[in-house]
Design an enzyme around this catalytic site. Structure first.
Site, PDB file in Angstrom:
ATOM      1  N   GLU A 163       2.920  10.908   8.894  1.00  0.00           N
ATOM      2  CA  GLU A 163       2.624  10.087   7.713  1.00  0.00           C
ATOM      3  C   GLU A 163       1.203  10.233   7.174  1.00  0.00           C
ATOM      4  OE1 GLU A 163       3.568   5.969   8.120  1.00  0.00           O
ATOM      5  OE2 GLU A 163       5.637   6.335   8.724  1.00  0.00           O
ATOM      6  N   GLU A 355      11.745   8.207  11.949  1.00  0.00           N
ATOM      7  CA  GLU A 355      11.545   6.789  12.287  1.00  0.00           C
ATOM      8  C   GLU A 355      12.395   5.942  11.345  1.00  0.00           C
ATOM      9  OE1 GLU A 355       7.452   5.327  12.168  1.00  0.00           O
ATOM     10  OE2 GLU A 355       6.759   7.133  13.190  1.00  0.00           O
TER      11      GLU A 355
HETATM   12  C1  BG6 Z   1       5.103   3.895  10.633  1.00  0.00           C
HETATM   13  C2  BG6 Z   1       4.199   4.484  11.687  1.00  0.00           C
HETATM   14  O1  BG6 Z   1       4.464   3.963   9.428  1.00  0.00           O
HETATM   15  O2  BG6 Z   1       5.397   2.556  10.687  1.00  0.00           O
HETATM   16  C3  BG6 Z   1       4.217   3.715  12.997  1.00  0.00           C
HETATM   17  O3  BG6 Z   1       4.480   5.827  11.894  1.00  0.00           O
HETATM   18  C4  BG6 Z   1       4.194   2.221  12.710  1.00  0.00           C
HETATM   19  O4  BG6 Z   1       3.156   4.138  13.791  1.00  0.00           O
HETATM   20  C5  BG6 Z   1       5.429   1.874  11.917  1.00  0.00           C
HETATM   21  O5  BG6 Z   1       4.093   1.417  13.840  1.00  0.00           O
HETATM   22  C6  BG6 Z   1       5.563   0.399  11.619  1.00  0.00           C
HETATM   23  O6  BG6 Z   1       4.443  -0.080  10.974  1.00  0.00           O
HETATM   24  P1  BG6 Z   1       3.785  -1.452  11.390  1.00  0.00           P
HETATM   25  O7  BG6 Z   1       2.607  -1.585  10.503  1.00  0.00           O
HETATM   26  O8  BG6 Z   1       4.795  -2.502  11.173  1.00  0.00           O
HETATM   27  O9  BG6 Z   1       3.432  -1.276  12.823  1.00  0.00           O
END
Ligand code: BG6
Length: 446
Positions: A163, A355
């Site tokens: 990202e 993800e």
């Molecule tokens: C993604 C990242 O953007 O979102 C992760 O790759 C991150 O590292 C995940 O934890 C969720 O985001 P957040 O801010 O809710 O932890």
């Protein structure tokens, strides 16, 4: 392709990132990194010193991932564990830790998916200008070469950078991630350095005749508007180019969206791009595109003439929309709209959903059990759409739940949980959540 064939084609896994799970921030020769310093500078009431202590509990964690029946596990390597100074002397203890992960995963029959860089930059490199200094690209390649040589043939699925858009926006525009700047010129230049670094790593991977696949992981967001006015349509295009196409286009064809590029050059005198860098980007396209999907963006027009891109539009809360406590809209169709748009604009490409998941404050009961039905509902909706997209000809080969285990949310701490495995933060005891049990049955189609 039938639904059954789609289900079999997709590798069902889950993901984490080094800094969010490992802890052991100052153990066994690891150097300090950008996030260690960030938590020292900002008193948020939490940090990554211990995280979920995965570094010391890795054996148990991998066993639980195996119990869930994960077919793939995406994890990242901490650069400062391998090269404490960011460059130069290798820390053998660091390599040993990832040897253990890779060898155990292979022994369990879980496909290791290694992300080279998930935001934790060795501090000495940050002090030399971080991603704004083009020299970091050479440092990154030195680090990549070490991992490529070391894990050759043991790891077959690689991601270069996680990202870049998040790091550019949060690190250099909103000032909420290291190095906490608010500077568009720097942000745009850094986005280019990330792209060049990723393309250079892909070139090295091929030069070294590595087996398997490599690609970049993006978080492109589809953008919608509620009212179809001319201004809103313009705002939608600007927002999509800014969040998404700036990175998709460079990852898939090695170019930047022309209009956004002209705007950035005129307004911020950035990015500086050398001819050979563009050629490098064009010649080194990843084998697949990694897509992290959490939500869409719904916008409306604001000051369309503003020199500040983020003032050109604002976010709209959809009436009747389904939002988490952290304001993230649950909108499964967004992934379908996004992938269809990418296919329309760039043609067919292998996609890995690297993800997807939901963060909420699920609670542990007195028996240490997490009955996270909301997460199950979320995963059901999203996996359903993913399989359906596959039957429609979108070439999706992997899906990774974020996250395999509860972990540190960079700027939300530990209350925003994502895991299939729950962690009791007082005792560090682990247990498979109801969603983990659901995922096991889903993977096996029981
Ligand atoms: C993604 C990242 O953007 O979102 C992760 O790759 C991150 O590292 C995940 O934890 C969720 O985001 P957040 O801010 O809710 O932890």
């Amino acid at each position: 392709m039938t639904r059954e064939e789609a289900h079999k084609k997709i590798l069902w896994g889950a993901a984490t990132a080094a800094y969010q799970v490992e802890g052991a921030a100052f153990c066994d020769g690891k150097g300090k990194n950008s996030w260690d310093e960030y938590y020292e500078l900002n008193d948020l009431g939490y940090d990554g010193t211990v995280a979920v202590d995965h570094y010391h509990r890795v054996e148990e964690d991998l066993k639980l991932f195996h119990e869930i029946g994960l077919q793939g596990y995406r994890f990242s390597v901490s650069w400062s564990r391998i090269l404490p100074e960011g460059t130069g002397k290798i820390n053998p203890k660091g390599l040993e830790f990832y040897d253990y992960i890779v060898d155990s995963l292979n022994a369990y029959g879980i496909e290791p998916y290694l992300t080279l860089y998930h935001w934790d930059l060795p501090l000495p490199l940050l002090k030399k200008g971080g991603w704004l200094n083009p020299e970091v690209i050479e440092n990154f390649l030195e680090y990549c070469r070490i991992l490529f040589e070391h894990f050759k043939s043991r790891v077959r699925l690689w991601a270069t950078i996680n990202e870049p858009a998040s790091e550019v926006m949060e690190g250099y525009i909103q000032g909420t991630h290291p190095p906490q700047e608010k500077n568009y010129a720097h942000a745009i230049q850094v986005s280019h350095h990330y792209n060049v670094a990723s393309a250079s790593a892909i070139r090295l991977f091929r030069e070294m005749k590595m087996e398997g696949k490599i690609g970049i992981v993006l978080n492109p967001m589809p953008v919608d508007i509620l009212e179809e006015t001319e201004e809103n349509k313009q705002a939608k295009e600007i927002a999509y180019e800014y969040f998404s196409d700036w990175y998709i286009r460079s990852a898939l064809i090695g170019e930047y969206p022309q209009r956004m590029l002209e705007f950035c050059k005129k307004t911020y005198s950035a990015p500086e791009i050398r001819e050979e860098e563009l050629a490098l980007m064009k010649e080194n396209i990843g084998d697949y595109l990694g897509v992290n999907y959490y939500m869409r963006r719904v916008v409306k027009a604001e000051k369309l003439d503003s020199p500040d891109i983020e003032e050109k539009f604002s976010y709209v809360r959809v009436p009747g929309g389904n939002y988490t406590k952290w304001g993230w809209e649950i909108y499964p169709y967004g992934i379908a709209n996004l992938l269809k748009q990418i296919y329309n604009e760039y043609g067919k490409k292998e996609i890995i959903i690297s993800e997807n998941g939901i963060g909420f404050d699920d609670c542990m009961d007195e028996n240490g059990y997490f009955a996270d039905d909301e997460r199950i509902a979320y995963l059901k909706q999203h996996t359903d759409i993913i399989e359906e997209l596959c039957t429609q000809g979108i070439d999706i080969t992997g899906y990774y739940v974020w996250s395999a285990i509860d972990l540190l949310s960079w700027t939300n701490g530990y209350q925003k949980r994502y895991g299939l495995v729950g962690v009791d933060f007082d005792t560090m005891n682990r247990s498979i959540k109801k969603s983990g049990e659901w995922y096991r049955k889903f993977i096996r189609q029981e």
